[in-house]
Write a protein that holds these residues in place. Sequence first.
Motif, mmCIF file in Angstrom:
data_model
loop_
_atom_site.group_PDB
_atom_site.id
_atom_site.type_symbol
_atom_site.label_atom_id
_atom_site.label_comp_id
_atom_site.label_asym_id
_atom_site.label_seq_id
_atom_site.Cartn_x
_atom_site.Cartn_y
_atom_site.Cartn_z
ATOM 1 N N ALA A 1 87.850 61.795 50.768
ATOM 2 C CA ALA A 1 88.285 61.719 49.373
ATOM 3 C C ALA A 1 87.541 60.606 48.637
ATOM 4 O O ALA A 1 87.159 60.767 47.466
ATOM 5 N N ALA A 2 87.325 59.477 49.306
ATOM 6 C CA ALA A 2 86.581 58.380 48.685
ATOM 7 C C ALA A 2 85.142 58.791 48.395
ATOM 8 O O ALA A 2 84.588 58.467 47.343
ATOM 9 N N SER A 3 84.539 59.538 49.324
ATOM 10 C CA SER A 3 83.174 60.028 49.110
ATOM 11 C C SER A 3 83.117 61.006 47.944
ATOM 12 O O SER A 3 82.184 60.972 47.134
ATOM 13 N N LEU A 4 84.155 61.846 47.833
ATOM 14 C CA LEU A 4 84.198 62.821 46.739
ATOM 15 C C LEU A 4 84.344 62.140 45.388
ATOM 16 O O LEU A 4 83.680 62.502 44.411
ATOM 17 N N SER A 5 85.187 61.123 45.315
ATOM 18 C CA SER A 5 85.385 60.415 44.049
ATOM 19 C C SER A 5 84.128 59.687 43.618
ATOM 20 O O SER A 5 83.829 59.589 42.422
ATOM 21 N N GLU B 1 81.102 60.723 44.267
ATOM 22 C CA GLU B 1 80.149 61.747 43.832
ATOM 23 C C GLU B 1 80.439 62.210 42.409
ATOM 24 O O GLU B 1 79.515 62.433 41.624
ATOM 25 N N GLN B 2 81.720 62.350 42.092
ATOM 26 C CA GLN B 2 82.085 62.885 40.781
ATOM 27 C C GLN B 2 81.680 61.944 39.664
ATOM 28 O O GLN B 2 81.158 62.365 38.643
ATOM 29 N N GLY B 3 81.877 60.642 39.855
ATOM 30 C CA GLY B 3 81.464 59.661 38.859
ATOM 31 C C GLY B 3 82.159 59.856 37.540
ATOM 32 O O GLY B 3 83.262 60.420 37.454
ATOM 33 N N PRO C 1 79.926 69.333 53.655
ATOM 34 C CA PRO C 1 79.177 68.294 52.919
ATOM 35 C C PRO C 1 79.797 66.900 53.032
ATOM 36 O O PRO C 1 79.069 65.913 53.149
ATOM 37 N N ARG C 2 81.124 66.794 53.002
ATOM 38 C CA ARG C 2 81.769 65.472 53.066
ATOM 39 C C ARG C 2 81.714 64.913 54.486
ATOM 40 O O ARG C 2 81.390 63.752 54.701
ATOM 41 N N LEU C 3 82.013 65.762 55.459
ATOM 42 C CA LEU C 3 82.006 65.298 56.844
ATOM 43 C C LEU C 3 80.604 64.924 57.310
ATOM 44 O O LEU C 3 80.439 64.014 58.117
ATOM 45 N N SER C 4 79.593 65.628 56.798
ATOM 46 C CA SER C 4 78.227 65.304 57.214
ATOM 47 C C SER C 4 77.834 63.901 56.778
ATOM 48 O O SER C 4 77.092 63.203 57.478
ATOM 49 N N LYS C 5 78.342 63.466 55.632
ATOM 50 C CA LYS C 5 78.054 62.094 55.182
ATOM 51 C C LYS C 5 78.745 61.071 56.081
ATOM 52 O O LYS C 5 78.181 60.013 56.383
ATOM 53 N N LEU C 6 79.975 61.374 56.488
ATOM 54 C CA LEU C 6 80.662 60.474 57.411
ATOM 55 C C LEU C 6 79.959 60.443 58.768
ATOM 56 O O LEU C 6 79.914 59.397 59.432
ATOM 57 N N ALA C 7 79.417 61.585 59.197
ATOM 58 C CA ALA C 7 78.686 61.621 60.465
ATOM 59 C C ALA C 7 77.460 60.708 60.422
ATOM 60 O O ALA C 7 77.176 59.991 61.384
#
Length: 276
Positions: free
Chosen positions: A141-145, A147-149, A224-230
Amino acid sequence: MVERVLEQHKAISQVLSSDRKSRHLLPSWQDTEILEAIYKSLHPLTEFTDALSSEKYVSVSFVKPVLHLFTSSILKVNDDDPELTNTIKTKILTYLEEKYKDPETQDLLNLASALDPRFKLRYTSEDRVAPIQARLMSEMAASLSMEQGPSDGGTADRAEDDAPSTSKKKKTLGSFFKITERARPTHPPQQALATELQSYLQCADLDSEENPLDWWREHQRVYPRLSKLAKKYLGIPATSAPSERVFSTGGNIVTCLRSSLKPESVDRLVFLAKNL
């Protein structure tokens, strides 16, 4: 060294027995038993130590599986083993439990294993599965927020896309069925994140010999979100060996005869030495 002594036991005994002055150094059967017990306890750990100290592939996600393997089989106390062997095994397990008992360290190792498609939550204790999933959801959720900007971002780009092009192109049959991004049905962010996480956890496990980074590269559009955490967690080295190698490389470069090198030059030389 212990292995070599055991291999050359007969030769060592013959050499020592041929000289009267060194006969008192002949290893007794008790000495041989002690060496065999030490070798039997420590030899299986050498390959794991070399593997976890590597920097050519992902290693941090192996820590939890390796600890489980030690506890369940490799360092498990066996009634058929000598007492000294079992004592050494118990001491090693006690040390490892003490080293990794910190809750933050445990969570880090659990997250790394969870993001490795070879293991996921297989080696996470049942009482930690729900907190680890909640932690993954929070970071997604933090990564998504991020990205949205700002909400008004991209207005100019959309205006450019909506502007009619000077050269009129003939429509294809597929263009009549194309759904624009605005008309595409959207799901609540939390539901989309939960779906992504559950889809990843339920997909087939990767073979243990495969590279998880290659797998994430192929599936980054699906997750897409999990790949960034990986990328964030799987790049962590399991031991300090890689950083120690960098310091050794730096020591070989910055010698007494090259003590006037500027920091920028040292950085470049170390980079070239480690990557060429």
